[in-house]
Scaffold this motif. Structure first.
Motif, PDB file in Angstrom:
ATOM      1  N   SER A  53       0.853  -1.195   0.000  1.00 23.29           N
ATOM      2  CA  SER A  53       0.000   0.000   0.000  1.00 23.29           C
ATOM      3  C   SER A  53       0.883   1.238   0.000  1.00 23.29           C
ATOM      4  CB  SER A  53      -0.910   0.040   1.240  1.00 23.29           C
ATOM      5  OG  SER A  53      -0.152   0.326   2.397  1.00 23.29           O
ATOM      6  N   THR A  55       0.439   3.524   2.143  1.00 24.97           N
ATOM      7  CA  THR A  55       0.659   3.740   3.569  1.00 24.97           C
ATOM      8  C   THR A  55       1.962   3.062   4.012  1.00 24.97           C
ATOM      9  OG1 THR A  55      -1.714   3.854   3.894  1.00 24.97           O
ATOM     10  CG2 THR A  55      -0.398   3.422   5.851  1.00 24.97           C
ATOM     11  N   LEU A  58       4.896   4.991   2.523  1.00 20.85           N
ATOM     12  CA  LEU A  58       5.232   6.194   3.298  1.00 20.85           C
ATOM     13  C   LEU A  58       6.007   5.820   4.561  1.00 20.85           C
ATOM     14  CD1 LEU A  58       1.832   8.084   2.902  1.00 20.85           C
ATOM     15  CD2 LEU A  58       4.061   9.014   2.221  1.00 20.85           C
ATOM     16  N   THR A  79      -5.043  16.371   3.472  1.00 17.22           N
ATOM     17  CA  THR A  79      -4.555  15.126   2.893  1.00 17.22           C
ATOM     18  C   THR A  79      -5.228  13.974   3.604  1.00 17.22           C
ATOM     19  OG1 THR A  79      -2.588  13.828   2.333  1.00 17.22           O
ATOM     20  CG2 THR A  79      -2.580  14.897   4.486  1.00 17.22           C
ATOM     21  N   ASP A 157       4.232  12.722  -1.542  1.00 18.84           N
ATOM     22  CA  ASP A 157       3.097  11.805  -1.516  1.00 18.84           C
ATOM     23  C   ASP A 157       2.325  12.050  -2.809  1.00 18.84           C
ATOM     24  OD1 ASP A 157       0.775  10.383  -1.228  1.00 18.84           O
ATOM     25  OD2 ASP A 157       0.436  10.936   0.869  1.00 18.84           O
ATOM     26  N   SER A 159       0.257   9.992  -4.267  1.00 19.83           N
ATOM     27  CA  SER A 159      -0.850   9.030  -4.369  1.00 19.83           C
ATOM     28  C   SER A 159      -1.895   9.467  -5.395  1.00 19.83           C
ATOM     29  CB  SER A 159      -1.533   8.875  -3.003  1.00 19.83           C
ATOM     30  OG  SER A 159      -0.642   8.307  -2.076  1.00 19.83           O
ATOM     31  N   HIS A 160      -2.025  10.787  -5.599  1.00 21.76           N
ATOM     32  CA  HIS A 160      -3.007  11.311  -6.557  1.00 21.76           C
ATOM     33  C   HIS A 160      -2.376  11.635  -7.906  1.00 21.76           C
ATOM     34  CE1 HIS A 160      -5.551  13.212  -3.034  1.00 21.76           C
ATOM     35  NE2 HIS A 160      -5.276  11.947  -2.835  1.00 21.76           N
ATOM     36  N   HIS A 185      -4.466   1.975  -4.920  1.00 14.95           N
ATOM     37  CA  HIS A 185      -5.806   1.672  -4.426  1.00 14.95           C
ATOM     38  C   HIS A 185      -6.785   1.860  -5.591  1.00 14.95           C
ATOM     39  CE1 HIS A 185      -9.653   2.481  -2.457  1.00 14.95           C
ATOM     40  NE2 HIS A 185      -9.194   1.736  -1.477  1.00 14.95           N
ATOM     41  N   LYS A 188      -7.712   5.263  -7.050  1.00 12.25           N
ATOM     42  CA  LYS A 188      -6.639   6.096  -7.607  1.00 12.25           C
ATOM     43  C   LYS A 188      -6.544   5.899  -9.120  1.00 12.25           C
ATOM     44  CE  LYS A 188      -5.990   7.364  -3.411  1.00 12.25           C
ATOM     45  NZ  LYS A 188      -5.057   6.948  -2.389  1.00 12.25           N
ATOM     46  N   GLU A 194      -4.762  -3.413  -4.102  1.00  8.17           N
ATOM     47  CA  GLU A 194      -4.100  -2.605  -3.078  1.00  8.17           C
ATOM     48  C   GLU A 194      -2.645  -2.560  -3.518  1.00  8.17           C
ATOM     49  OE1 GLU A 194      -5.188  -1.054  -0.335  1.00  8.17           O
ATOM     50  OE2 GLU A 194      -7.038  -2.067   0.303  1.00  8.17           O
ATOM     51  N   GLY A 195      -1.947  -1.517  -3.172  1.00  6.04           N
ATOM     52  CA  GLY A 195      -0.521  -1.488  -3.498  1.00  6.04           C
ATOM     53  C   GLY A 195       0.032  -0.089  -3.470  1.00  6.04           C
TER      54      GLY A 195
END
Ligand SMILES: *Cc1c(COP(=O)(O)O)cnc(C)c1O
Length: 388
Positions: A53, A55, A58, A79, A157, A159-160, A185, A188, A194-195
């Motif tokens: 993930s 998460t 990070l 965030t 980050d 992620s987006h 996810h 996204k 997941e990843g």
């Protein structure tokens, strides 16, 4: 309900997953390194370390940068909680920097101001997590310059923001940061179920990241403390985790990557269409800085509440009642009960708090059809009630 985001799965995606299921390796096989190398090449990084993930990504990124007890990590309050929680996993403390009123990203000016006063108190951060909200990069060159002056590390980050560009380069290339994190996810831009992945260019960090992903264990003789007892031998050299991603997930992620530019371009087209449909409403449309090509993970509008008879909550509820799953990204992290009880004095976050009173995320995903988009726009217009 029209969701605010949704994955797009092709027959090729399905086939590539089935192929793994019929192969020798469900995990720790060839798909993981293939996924890592393909994405690294795509964004222009030296390497990627895939995990289960963003998460986890990070967490190990912060660990690899030696964030620990007594240290501070700073990030944006607007965030997902994971951008801040990674500091607490490491035993470090969190503080927040207010957002830019135009892009809603961590504000470089506010960051500079906070750094100047932190330097006087001896409380400079060790790591700053720059979150590319909605898919638009932060002003990384300015944050990078501040990191040279004040001596902190940078984790993006992203992620987006997979597939986004900053100054003509893909986010993740690491020109202005130490490490970059992506999320896979399903909501996204590309998914592996997941990843997540950490992208970087520093080889010493690569060894640490790989080691932390898998129990702190090394199998390479060069990294061992003593002579091998035999061919079975491995060593645990630090306290790591099982944050591994499976080959099943990596195969899906790899297959999805082939359509990354297509997904991002489609999202940009939909954003342009929203801009047209919503142009005369008493709302603020997303602002994209000319240095950026956004991945448009999210399309966020802000209500000009002083010009609208309805409240933010009433508009939100009216949209949901009409079958449109609008959302709010995000509740400021410093207002979360868990963060409040940490008893840190989070201050000067007024922009973030006023954003929270006005923001609404409209649905945006590659398969959003024109008639649905029209319906969403019309429904928003009606939901605002009377306005001047
Ligand atoms: C989704 C998200 C994460 C966490 O990603 P996971 O892969 O679900 O762990 C972290 N930061 C931001 C900004 C996100 O949107």
């Amino acid at each position: 309900m029209i969701p605010y985001g949704r994955q797009n799965i092709s027959q090729d995606d399905i086939d590539s997953v089935i192929e793994v299921l019929k192969s020798d390796f469900l995990t720790q096989g060839p798909k993981v390194p293939d996924f890592e190398a393909t994405l690294a090449k795509k964004v222009g990084a030296s390497y990627g370390v895939a995990v289960n993930s963003a998460t986890s990504a990070l967490h190990i990124a912060c660990m690899a940068l030696d964030l620990g007890p007594g240290d501070f990590l700073w990030t944006s309050p607007i965030t997902f909680v994971a951008s801040a929680n990674c500091a607490l996993y490491c035993g470090a403390s969190v503080d927040f920097v207010d957002i830019d009123p135009a892009t809603y990203n961590l504000c470089a000016k506010a960051l500079e101001k906070k750094l100047v006063s932190a330097e006087k108190n001896g409380l400079l951060p060790k790591v700053v997590v720059a979150v590319h909200l909605c898919g638009q990069s932060c002003d990384m060159e300015r944050i990078w310059e501040l990191s040279r002056r004040f001596g902190f590390k940078i984790v993006e980050d992203a992620s987006h923001a997979i597939g986004a560009k900053y100054k003509e380069h893909y986010v993740g290339c690491g020109r202005f940061s130490d490490l970059t994190v992506f999320s896979f996810h399903p909501v996204k831009i590309v998914t592996s179920g997941e990843g997540g992945m950490v992208m970087g260019n520093d080889e010493t960090l690569l060894e640490k990241l790989r080691c932390l992903r898998s129990h702190g264990i090394v199998r390479d003789k060069a990294l061992m403390k003593r002579e091998a007892d035999g061919p079975w031998y491995y060593e645990q050299v630090s306290l790591g985790y099982n944050y591994r991603i499976t080959d099943i997930q990596a195969a899906l992620g790899l297959s999805q990557l082939a359509r990354l530019d297509e997904f991002v371009s489609r999202r940009n087209d939909l954003a342009v269409e929203y801009n047209k449909l919503l142009t005369d409403l008493p709302i603020r449309l997303p602002y994209i800085d000319p240095k950026n090509y956004s991945a448009f993970h999210l399309y966020v509008i802000r209500l000009k509440t002083e010009k609208i008879q309805k409240s933010h909550l009433e508009v939100f509820n009216a949209m949901r009642e009409k079958g449109i799953s609008v959302n709010l990204h995000y509740i400021p992290v410093h207002l979360q009960p868990f963060y409040k009880q940490l008893n840190t004095n989070f201050s000067n976050l007024n922009e973030a708090e006023s954003y929270y009173r006005e923001a609404i995320t409209l649905p945006l995903f590659p398969d959003l059809q024109p008639e649905k988009q029209l319906y969403i726009s019309q429904t928003l217009r009606e939901s605002l009630g009377g306005f001047d």
